[in-house]
Enzyme design. Structure first.
Site, PDB file in Angstrom:
ATOM      1  N   ASP A 399      -2.747   3.318  -6.309  1.00 46.66           N
ATOM      2  CA  ASP A 399      -3.866   3.062  -7.217  1.00 46.66           C
ATOM      3  C   ASP A 399      -4.437   4.390  -7.652  1.00 46.66           C
ATOM      4  O   ASP A 399      -4.268   5.388  -6.954  1.00 46.66           O
ATOM      5  CB  ASP A 399      -4.988   2.332  -6.465  1.00 46.66           C
ATOM      6  N   ASP A 694      -6.060  -2.609  -2.857  1.00 48.56           N
ATOM      7  CA  ASP A 694      -7.354  -2.797  -2.216  1.00 48.56           C
ATOM      8  C   ASP A 694      -7.907  -4.200  -2.397  1.00 48.56           C
ATOM      9  O   ASP A 694      -8.635  -4.699  -1.569  1.00 48.56           O
ATOM     10  CB  ASP A 694      -8.359  -1.734  -2.702  1.00 48.56           C
ATOM     11  N   ASP A 698      -4.058  -8.088  -4.262  1.00 44.22           N
ATOM     12  CA  ASP A 698      -2.995  -7.104  -4.040  1.00 44.22           C
ATOM     13  C   ASP A 698      -2.142  -7.483  -2.834  1.00 44.22           C
ATOM     14  O   ASP A 698      -1.082  -6.901  -2.617  1.00 44.22           O
ATOM     15  CB  ASP A 698      -3.589  -5.703  -3.788  1.00 44.22           C
TER      16      ASP A 698
END
Ligand code: ATP
Length: 974
Positions: A399, A694, A698
């Protein structure tokens, strides 16, 4: 399953309420106010510290009862479960018995020293095994404590985060999307709350929840008059109790409480405020058959592989030992029982010594100590297996926000209809309209907001999402604090990565109507807006203006800023119903906020380190493609300025993504579902993927990736549960550090393996060749006599001295920086490669040659004639073999590099060598040990001779490595 609460025994407030004469039997069916009263807490402020202490003392920690640990004596006993060890003990005991009988018959005194030595060594080995295992278990337990669950509570009027174990009944908890619910609790507020109760019910369909039963159900599924109120005894319910019935909707039990949330379940979406009704073993989860906390030991693929290897080696060694015993019996015409027993003991001792029985414990220790080392570098490993896989990672897909960047947001620019302005700075352009537009936009940003600013020494601290915190700070700087406080929140629709927006419904104190404040990804907010704010007026949004806003957005993103669109809408009071998507329409667009979130300074270096280690870094973000590309360029991930968006992935022909992932390193505006697609596509290319995540959604991608990595600070509990590794600092550099540690751990396990197998092979080869080559070595034994290079006790001693401490010391060898200069270990490459097998066979043969040479040289006859006694020759051989193994420790540290590299880096190694030498000196000179191990004192010259010969093990292996290195650098393409 019916999850029916009877919290009467669980919450002290209920006791109090009962003492006061109120009937409060079932939390689920009380109104929120009544629940708060029964549990003696104000949901707005929570419990005060004194009350928390009192309740904690009364109800204990919020934890499931753990299985009692296995006591040390049972672990010690388990060490003897090996049939070989048992056989050795029995044979030694029988031999001792025979010795004693013979001694009594012949009127001798003394003790059967040999048998006693065998028993002592077996016992010592068991003790060491127990200690090694205990050490490994401690390391695992320490890691468990580190990943303990946390809970968000309101106590003493402030929001806090505490370890979930500290929750008490009556605590007010906040639950959000992705949280694991820390205790059983009764909702007092909820918005769009859905939970996943699969842990309790086995059904993973999200269950709608609400503070009032009817909120939690689709409106049409709840015909009020259809509620079978008589499903419960009437006196069980207070007059104002709200009754929940899913049967009204069709299928389930009338008592299933939609107003309750349960420990062990998770929040799929939305948020809620709830009062804890039961903790620890009194929760539904705790009650399910008095569930005990699982502490099953995980077995990793590496451990399985090593166990298989150990079994195969064991069988091979047994076969060799068997053949050896039979040969001795036949060749030396052994007929008497004591001599037969001696031969048996010798064979079994050889088998016991040659099987690397300490390997599993040492591997577990290497893995778990390595995990502790990783934890010190802020990567907490949840599954041992991940440590092994880390070394094979080809791609780290990360990310952006918070992992590659600092997640310290600051609003830099706000673009409204009349131009750009900088919050806090002087407004650019004409003051009037721009200023009012800026204030409107920032006000909406502060109102569609869940973060809290807390005054701290030296500034304010943000509690909650940094994106939202930045908007609050900007609004505060613009002096909008008091204005924002005039609005009272009625409801909200929370942010999710799929919706990419958040809205709140508010009533203005003294104002004429209600207000909806919206913030979110600019394209999403713009698509839901029909007008825009210009000065004090609303104007229709023309297609040209839409294009201009999108262009302004792209320009902000091109500067690497994270962008948000801000909008609002006035709603007449009557229409202000519970919010759903419909209130987020026909909005007035107020402006764009551009926030900076600087890259982490260490991330750039980490990307470069990963590249040197043959690992590609990939950025995956929900942000604008231009923002993503700008940051990616800054970090050195990709420099072409492009990014593949979620929409482009959706539009791709089947199979096209597989091709695209080979070159694309930046993905933008992706939803969690795309992450899963990206992982799968990378995997179809044969790559091993480490993927960060997170959010609650996900979890599938984290599970699909070979190494799922969750965020310890900003991540949701659901993502952490799904992950193999949790980053305590959410930092990309930590992933690279973890890869380095993972590779180092694997390298250390190989070192141990190289050492143990080559050493043990040396012992077996010495004995086997000693028997086979007996005539050549001049070993002329009389009939019924066994003459061998080593005695059973000596073999066991070697095993004890050299397999213990040096092997453990190799397992904790410090990280060699060279591990990050090599490409990832190919997937599927076994722990023992062909090249390793060759090199360790070479060392084994050299060891045997050294020992047998010394043996021959010490005895009369043979190839090299000597003049010593058998006991002397055996002591010399024994010492040479021990020294060979100590030299071999240095060989084992690397397959290719010279032993001189980093020679003094591992002080444990030197310590273990000194210890082994001292033990060898003791066994050669101490009278008791001399008797037990049939040794004689050696002269300094003898020691030098042994050491000189034994050093061949190191010298020859150094030569072999040097040749291998020279060949490699001469090879084309090197
Ligand atoms: P990453 O996957 O790198 O963490 P991200 O955090 O930027 O990316 P999301 O959190 O899914 O991805 O955000 C996507 C977009 O949604 C952002 O670009 C922003 O425009 C908008 N957004 C982010 N946070 C919020 C929020 N709290 N409220 C409203 N909109 C938000």
């Amino acid at each position: 399953m019916t999850v029916r609460m009877r919290t009467g025994q669980a919450a002290p407030g209920i006791d109090a309420a009962a003492a006061g004469g109120t009937v409060a039997r079932d939390m689920a069916f009380l109104a929120p106010d009544a629940v708060a009263a029964a549990l003696a807490v104000d949901p707005a402020t929570g419990l005060d510290p004194g009350e928390v202490r009192a309740r904690a003392a009364r109800w204990g920690p919020n934890a499931l009862r753990a299985r009692p640990p296995v006591p040390a004596w049972r672990r010690l006993l388990a060490q003897f479960a090996d049939p070989l060890v048992l056989l050795l003990i029995v044979a030694a005991a029988v031999s001792a018995g025979l010795w004693l009988r013979e001694a009594a018959a012949e009127g001798q005194s003394g003790l059967p020293f040999e048998s006693l030595a065998i028993l002592a060594i077996v016992l010592l080995n068991a003790a060491i095994g127990t200690i090694q295992e205990a050490r490994a278990a401690q390391a695992v337990a320490a890691l468990r404590r580190m990943s303990a669950a946390r809970a968000r509570v309101i106590r003493n009027g402030t929001r806090q985060e505490i370890p979930a174990a500290e929750l008490v009944p009556g605590d007010v908890i906040r639950i959000e999307e992705g949280d694991a619910i820390p205790a059983d609790a009764r909702l007092v507020r909820a918005s769009a709350l859905l939970t996943n109760e699969a842990a309790l019910t086995g059904e993973s369909v999200p269950v709608p929840k609400g503070a009032h039963p009817e909120d939690a159900l689709p409106k049409d599924a709840l015909p009020k008059d259809a509620l079978p109120k008589d499903a419960l005894p009437k006196d069980a319910l207070p007059k104002d109790a709200l009754l929940l019935d899913r049967r009204a909707g069709g299928e389930t039990d009338p008592a299933e409480p939609r107003t309750m949330v349960f420990s062990g379940t998770t929040v799929s979406a939305g948020l809620g405020l709830a009062i804890v009704t039961a903790t620890g073993m009194r929760t539904e989860l705790g009650r399910i058959a008095g569930l005990l906390e699982e502490t099953t030991d995980e077995v990793t693929p590496l451990q399985t592989e090593l166990a298989r290897l150990g079994r195969r080696l064991g069988l091979a060694v047994l076969a060799i030992a068997g053949v050896l015993a039979v040969t001795i019996v036949l060749a030396d015409h052994i007929r008497t029982l004591p001599a037969l027993l001696d031969t048996l003991i010798l064979a079994v001792a050889l088998a016991v010594a040659a099987v690397p029985e300490g390997l599993p414990a040492i591997v577990t220790a290497a893995l778990s100590l390595g995990m502790l080392r990783m934890a010190r570098r802020r990567a907490i490993v949840r599954h041992l297996a991940a440590v092994e896989t880390l070394g094979s990672a080809d791609v780290i897909a990360s990310d952006k926000t918070g992992t590659l960047t600092r997640n310290v947001m600051t609003v830099r620019t706000v673009v409204t209809a009349s131009g750009r302005s900088t919050p806090g700075g002087p407004p650019a352009g004409p003051d009037g309209p721009l200023r009012s537009e800026l204030r409107q936009a920032l006000l909406a940003g502060a109102l569609a907001n869940d973060a809290v600013l807390q005054e701290r020494e030296g500034g304010v601290a943000i509690q909650g999402d940094p994106t939202e915190g930045a908007l609050l700070v900007a609004a505060r700087t613009a002096g909008l604090g008091a204005e924002a406080r005039r609005f009272v929140r009625l409801a909200e629709i929370p942010f999710s990565s799929e919706r990419r927006r958040m809205s709140t419904l508010l009533r203005e104190t003294g104002g004429p109507s209600c207000l909806v404040a919206v913030k979110g990804a600019p394209d999403v907010v713009l698509a839901r807006s029909s007008r825009e704010r210009v000065g004090g007026r609303d104007r229709p949004l023309t297609p040209e203006r839409r294009d201009a806003i999108l262009a302004a957005n792209a320009a902000l993103a091109g500067d690497g800023l994270r962008t948000l669109g801000l909008a609002h809408r006035a709603v007449p009071e009557g229409e202000a119903t519970a919010p759903d998507d419909r209130i987020e329409q026909d909005l007035v667009f107020l402006g764009l906020a551009g926030m900076s979130d600087p890259p982490r300074p260490e991330a750039r270096e980490a990307v470069a380190r990963a590249r040197a280690a043959g690992i590609r870094s990939v950025m995956i973000t929900g942000d604008h493609p231009r923002t993503a590309a700008a940051i990616a360029a800054e970090l050195g991930i990709a420099s072409d300025g492009t990014a593949l968006t979620g929409a482009q992935i959706d539009a791709m022909a089947p199979g096209a993504l597989d091709e695209a992932v080979r070159r694309v390193s930046v993905y933008a505006r992706v939803a969690p579902a795309h992450k899963l697609q990206i992982v799968r596509a990378l995997q179809r290319n044969g790559l091993v993927v480490a993927m960060t995540g997170d959010g609650v959604n996900d979890a599938p991608a984290l599970k699909a990736a070979e190494i799922g990595i969750a965020m310890g600070v900003t991540g949701t509990d659901v993502s952490r549960e799904a992950a193999d590794i949790v980053l305590a600092d959410d930092n990309f550099a930590t992933i690279v550090a973890a890869v380095e540690e993972g590779r180092a751990i694997f390298a250390n396990i190989r070192k141990v393996l190289r050492y143990l197998l080559s050493s043990n092979l040396g012992e077996v080869a010495t004995m086997a060749l000693g028997v086979v080559l007996a005539p050549l070595l001049g070993l002329a034994a009389g009939p019924g006599e066994v003459v061998l290079p080593l005695l059973a006790t000596q073999i066991l001693w070697i095993n004890f001295v050299t397999d213990g401490a040096p092997a453990l010391a190799l397992a904790v060898d410090p990280v060699d920086p060279a591990v990050m200069k090599r490409p990832p270990r190919p997937r599927g490459e076994g722990v023992l490669t062909g090249a390793m097998a060759w090199s360790l066979s070479f060392i084994g043969i050299v060891t045997a040659a050294c020992s047998l040479f010394v043996f021959d040289a010490c005895l009369p006859g043979g190839l090299v004639a000597g003049s010593g006694t058998l006991a002397y020759a055996q002591t010399m051989t024994f010492t040479t073999l021990v020294l060979c193994q100590l030299f071999n420790v240095f060989n084992a540290r690397s397959a290719e590099a010279s032993a001189a590299d980093g020679l003094f880096k591992n002080r444990w190694l030197w310590g273990s060598i000194v210890l082994s030498l001292l033990l060898q000196v003791a066994v050669v000179y101490t009278p008791v040990l001399q008797q037990g191990f049939s040794t004689v004192a050696l002269s300094p010259g003898d020691w030098l001779f042994c050491a000189g010969v034994a050093s061949a093990v190191l010298v020859l292996e150094e030569l072999r490595k040097a040749v291998a290195r020279a060949r490699r650098s001469a090879a084309p393409g090197a």
